[in-house]
Design a protein around this motif. Structure first.
Motif, mmCIF file in Angstrom:
data_model
loop_
_atom_site.group_PDB
_atom_site.id
_atom_site.type_symbol
_atom_site.label_atom_id
_atom_site.label_comp_id
_atom_site.label_asym_id
_atom_site.label_seq_id
_atom_site.Cartn_x
_atom_site.Cartn_y
_atom_site.Cartn_z
ATOM 1 N N GLY A 128 29.208 117.741 2.992
ATOM 2 C CA GLY A 128 30.345 118.527 3.483
ATOM 3 C C GLY A 128 31.538 117.661 3.862
ATOM 4 N N LYS A 129 31.287 116.419 4.209
ATOM 5 C CA LYS A 129 32.372 115.487 4.555
ATOM 6 C C LYS A 129 32.869 114.704 3.339
ATOM 7 N N GLY A 130 32.288 114.983 2.174
ATOM 8 C CA GLY A 130 32.711 114.268 0.969
ATOM 9 C C GLY A 130 31.994 112.949 0.760
ATOM 10 N N ALA A 131 30.914 112.726 1.512
ATOM 11 C CA ALA A 131 30.106 111.522 1.338
ATOM 12 C C ALA A 131 29.031 111.789 0.287
ATOM 13 N N TYR A 132 28.365 110.738 -0.124
ATOM 14 C CA TYR A 132 27.233 110.847 -1.034
ATOM 15 C C TYR A 132 25.972 110.729 -0.185
ATOM 16 N N ALA A 133 24.889 111.330 -0.647
ATOM 17 C CA ALA A 133 23.644 111.251 0.115
ATOM 18 C C ALA A 133 22.475 111.036 -0.838
ATOM 19 N N ILE A 134 21.539 110.198 -0.404
ATOM 20 C CA ILE A 134 20.370 109.873 -1.214
ATOM 21 C C ILE A 134 19.128 109.867 -0.321
ATOM 22 N N HIS A 135 18.047 110.388 -0.866
ATOM 23 C CA HIS A 135 16.750 110.432 -0.179
ATOM 24 C C HIS A 135 16.034 109.114 -0.408
ATOM 25 N N GLN A 136 15.103 108.760 0.456
ATOM 26 C CA GLN A 136 14.351 107.512 0.292
ATOM 27 C C GLN A 136 13.492 107.505 -0.965
ATOM 28 N N SER A 137 13.337 108.656 -1.615
ATOM 29 C CA SER A 137 12.619 108.723 -2.896
ATOM 30 C C SER A 137 13.528 108.323 -4.055
ATOM 31 N N GLY A 138 14.843 108.290 -3.800
ATOM 32 C CA GLY A 138 15.815 107.997 -4.851
ATOM 33 C C GLY A 138 16.523 109.243 -5.342
ATOM 34 N N LYS A 139 16.083 110.409 -4.887
ATOM 35 C CA LYS A 139 16.728 111.666 -5.297
ATOM 36 C C LYS A 139 18.102 111.771 -4.649
#
Length: 148
Positions: A81-92
């Protein structure tokens, strides 16, 4: 660009630091007073204990085009929502296209657990070297896609 890690019990901190150092990207590790970390590369921010204190601190700090490493779908949704990128510890990668479904699955799972009155479920399977390789490749690919 900065990288923010929801570092409480995060198994990929060393991978994040290794890849980030390669690209000379600043890393901020956020943890609560129960999970104090030390790092030779990253800035460590220790946030007072409290429900979701680390999550809200992370979201307050991150900005557009930063990367957030988290296993928490709610944190990922706020980062997106803030325009950042997000990644899970699985790599997803969390994206605008998949976050609603992930949040709904989390909600339905919680609802099912409450209905069955089972409070103790099996935890996640043991992390493997293959999991680390997959995360590393995906994380580096994300960085490269942003730097282009």
């Amino acid at each position: 660009m900065k990288i923010y890690v929801d570092a409480d019990a995060c198994p990929v901190v060393s991978i994040v630091e290794q890849v980030s150092e390669k690209y000379k990207i600043e890393v901020i590790l956020l943890c609560d007073t129960n999970h104090v970390l030390n790092s030779d590369y990253s800035e460590v921010k220790i946030i007072g204990a409290g429900a979701d204190a680390v999550d809200f601190a992370l979201i307050n700090l991150c900005n557009k085009n930063d990367i957030v490493v988290t296993q928490d779908y709610g944190v990922a949704a706020m980062a997106l929502g803030k325009g950042a990128y997000a990644i899970h510890q699985s790599g997803k990668w969390y994206t605008d296209e998949n976050i609603d479904q992930l949040l709904m699955e989390r909600h339905l799972g919680k609802k099912a657990r409450r209905a069955s009155r089972k409070n103790h479920l099996k935890g996640p399977k043991k992390r493997t070297e293959e999991d680390d390789v997959k995360f590393c490749q995906s994380f580096e690919k994300l960085i490269k896609s942003i730097l282009v």
